[in-house]
Design an enzyme around this catalytic site. Structure first.
Site, PDB file in Angstrom:
ATOM      1  N   ASP A  97      86.211  44.528  38.355  1.00 54.22           N
ATOM      2  CA  ASP A  97      86.453  43.603  37.237  1.00 54.22           C
ATOM      3  C   ASP A  97      86.995  42.267  37.737  1.00 54.22           C
ATOM      4  O   ASP A  97      86.493  41.202  37.367  1.00 54.22           O
ATOM      5  CB  ASP A  97      87.442  44.212  36.232  1.00 54.22           C
TER       6      ASP A  97
ATOM      7  N   ALA B 137      87.430  46.834  25.107  1.00 54.96           N
ATOM      8  CA  ALA B 137      86.036  47.166  24.779  1.00 54.96           C
ATOM      9  C   ALA B 137      85.239  47.414  26.058  1.00 54.96           C
ATOM     10  O   ALA B 137      84.028  47.507  26.027  1.00 54.96           O
ATOM     11  CB  ALA B 137      85.404  46.041  23.969  1.00 54.96           C
ATOM     12  N   GLY B 138      85.951  47.502  27.181  1.00 52.26           N
ATOM     13  CA  GLY B 138      85.264  47.751  28.441  1.00 52.26           C
ATOM     14  C   GLY B 138      84.604  46.516  29.026  1.00 52.26           C
ATOM     15  O   GLY B 138      83.763  46.611  29.907  1.00 52.26           O
ATOM     16  N   LEU B 139      85.014  45.336  28.549  1.00 51.48           N
ATOM     17  CA  LEU B 139      84.381  44.104  29.028  1.00 51.48           C
ATOM     18  C   LEU B 139      85.240  43.363  30.059  1.00 51.48           C
ATOM     19  O   LEU B 139      84.946  42.238  30.429  1.00 51.48           O
ATOM     20  CB  LEU B 139      84.050  43.188  27.839  1.00 51.48           C
ATOM     21  N   GLY B 140      86.296  44.012  30.522  1.00 49.36           N
ATOM     22  CA  GLY B 140      87.079  43.416  31.604  1.00 49.36           C
ATOM     23  C   GLY B 140      87.940  42.251  31.159  1.00 49.36           C
ATOM     24  O   GLY B 140      88.192  41.321  31.942  1.00 49.36           O
TER      25      GLY B 140
ATOM     26  N   PRO C 125      86.245  40.359  23.585  1.00 43.03           N
ATOM     27  CA  PRO C 125      86.886  41.434  22.816  1.00 43.03           C
ATOM     28  C   PRO C 125      87.753  42.286  23.748  1.00 43.03           C
ATOM     29  O   PRO C 125      87.344  42.566  24.877  1.00 43.03           O
ATOM     30  CB  PRO C 125      85.704  42.263  22.286  1.00 43.03           C
TER      31      PRO C 125
END
Lengths: 332, 332
Positions: free
Chosen positions: B162, B114-117, B111
């Site tokens: 990241d 969403a802060g998931l890199g 996604p």
């Protein structure tokens, strides 16, 4: 109540913890405020030696006569609910070196078992009213110390802050094992108290925090310390009349209590509802896990916050600071 | 895509922050884990000098030719979304001392925003695939450092974690300004990620914490310190395979993030839902204020937690540790 000519009545306020709960167990300061919800106790002489007690708000009554309890209404739990009141009466009679029968009528607008110090307020008012009836001059100091004795029969190791604040009113900064220090607050503290109606065990919650602290001392110790510093900063904010700062500190305090595992979903729903409605700050008050939260509000947001808490499922109650503490007067 | 004979594809994993976000800004350690959601990038040679990029998951495409951008699909925002990918390609071409046209096809099950890199994973996979196609031997170290350059065009002052974790995979303990340290985790970390679908600004949230720290340093400093200590304890728990402890620490961490004002009602709803469903621990991950939360689960609770998060309004996604980092292969 049986017929009588002389009556004395006393009122004593409930309390809320503004900040510092749980950390206070570990010798950090907390701030406690008397609120304008009160217990009222009327005492009158009887012609016999019995002590008859009726608590209107608890819905229990009974008579103590020659060391035996005779239930009026309220079932099996009545005695344990009335015992602390009887003890307050007896300790006052003892001090006055008098023996006589009394009717004691308790009424209160303090929710019980909600962490608002209902039992201490009742004890303080009972002692003051009994003293007045006996024409024994009781100083506030004396009332406070007798009430502490009665509190010991209700709570395991009471801190003494409940009976203190019910006696003297106002706001107090409180550190375990130290003298209580009254706080001169320039701020006009207006709160909406939100009751989740969820019951909780103070003992279990205090134990939970202790266990967490034991398992993760390096993590939990700085959290406890931070809560203590919130109390110090909040005391300054109160003295300087800076309500916005007080609200911000309350929000941080709630987060730290959440981190200690003593918040609950119901509490957080009320906390979020109050903040969304414009409260300056909101936090759980007391042991947590249920019970009550408080929202600091400005007068223009009062109604909105009250409605928001209700809509989120809580019982909302307005509370202002009580400065007078225990009051006593003769009736009739 | 235009016709071509040679193709290379690379995959690179997304990441989640297990603990320590926000405190990491103030030089406290954080723990970051690569997860089995990946970005896939396929690169093939073109007969001309253009760089054509199509991102399937972002729904944008466009062509860069002689310094100019020609929109394919996706409207005005397409260029800014594709620029970081172009930069990754160009930096790799530069390093290989080659000039040629390329088709770049990006697909991803991460996604976005969403802060998931996601952006780092795409950059890492783009560089690896391009390097493979050019038959330039790129070490992981090299891939990681080129990706960092690309990341600088997406994020203000990226920490570098990241692109590091997307390149190497696994779990890493990370302290600002220090070398990243891979962590040998004996624990089998299974997470359910819950996406609130609420967008947030990382910059604003980081600033909020800074301002709070400036206003109440004595209160906020020990909270930051406590978060750092959670990371250290969590690293030990991971190494010892103690998932229950890890979960407890995640819960405390979430409370401290809440205290810093970076949680939100939507996040807390998912966090409470996950805990009620039997998660070992749950917390927001990343900047907060919306975005995602993570729940640590045992295999038997996985489905229950996933359903609970969905019922509470979140998008639920299973995530396990990715140990391999970037992977690259020739197609056809």
């Amino acid at each position: 109540m049986e017929e009588s000519t002389l009556k004395a009545t006393a009122s004593a306020p409930a309390k809320i913890i503004l900040c510092g709960e749980h950390a206070v167990v570990f010798y950090e300061p907390a701030i406690v405020m008397a609120i304008d919800k009160q217990a009222y106790v009327t005492v009158e002489a009887r012609s016999d030696q019995a002590i008859y007690i009726k608590s209107r708000n608890l819905g229990v009554s009974g008579r103590y006569e020659r060391g035996r309890f005779k239930l009026g209404v309220g079932g099996g739990a009545a005695k344990s609910k009335l015992d602390p009141i009887r003890i307050a009466v007896e300790k006052t009679l003892e001090l006055a070196e008098k023996k006589m029968g009394l009717n004691v009528l308790v009424d209160s607008d303090i929710p019980v078992a909600a962490g608002l110090g209902s039992s201490a307020a009742v004890a303080v008012a009972t002692i003051a009213a009994t003293g007045k009836l006996l024409e024994t001059s009781l100083s506030k100091e004396k009332i406070c110390s007798i009430a502490y004795e009665a509190e010991k029969t209700v709570h395991e190791q009471p801190s003494g802050i409940d009976n203190y604040i019910s006696t003297y009113g106002g706001i107090t900064i409180f550190r375990r094992g130290e003298k209580f220090t009254p706080l001169e607050a320039r701020a006009n503290v207006i709160l909406v108290i939100g009751n989740t109606k969820v019951s909780r065990s103070t003992g279990l919650l205090v134990r939970h925090v202790s266990e967490l602290k034991e398992a993760y001392p390096k993590v939990i110790n700085p959290i406890i310390k931070a809560i203590g510093r919130i109390s110090v900063s909040a005391a300054n904010a109160l003295q300087d009349g800076e309500l916005k700062r007080l609200g911000e500190l309350m929000n941080v305090n709630h987060g730290l209590l959440y981190a200690l595992g003593v918040s609950s979903e119901e509490l957080d729903q009320l906390v979020y509802a109050a903040r969304r409605a414009g409260a300056l700050g909101a936090k759980l008050t007391g042991a947590g896990g249920g019970g009550c939260m408080i929202a600091l509000v400005t007068p223009d947001k009062l109604e909105k916050v009250r409605r928001a808490i209700r809509r989120a499922g809580g019982i909302a109650m307005l509370a202002k600071k009580n400065d007078r503490g225990v009051q006593v007067w003769e009736e009739k």
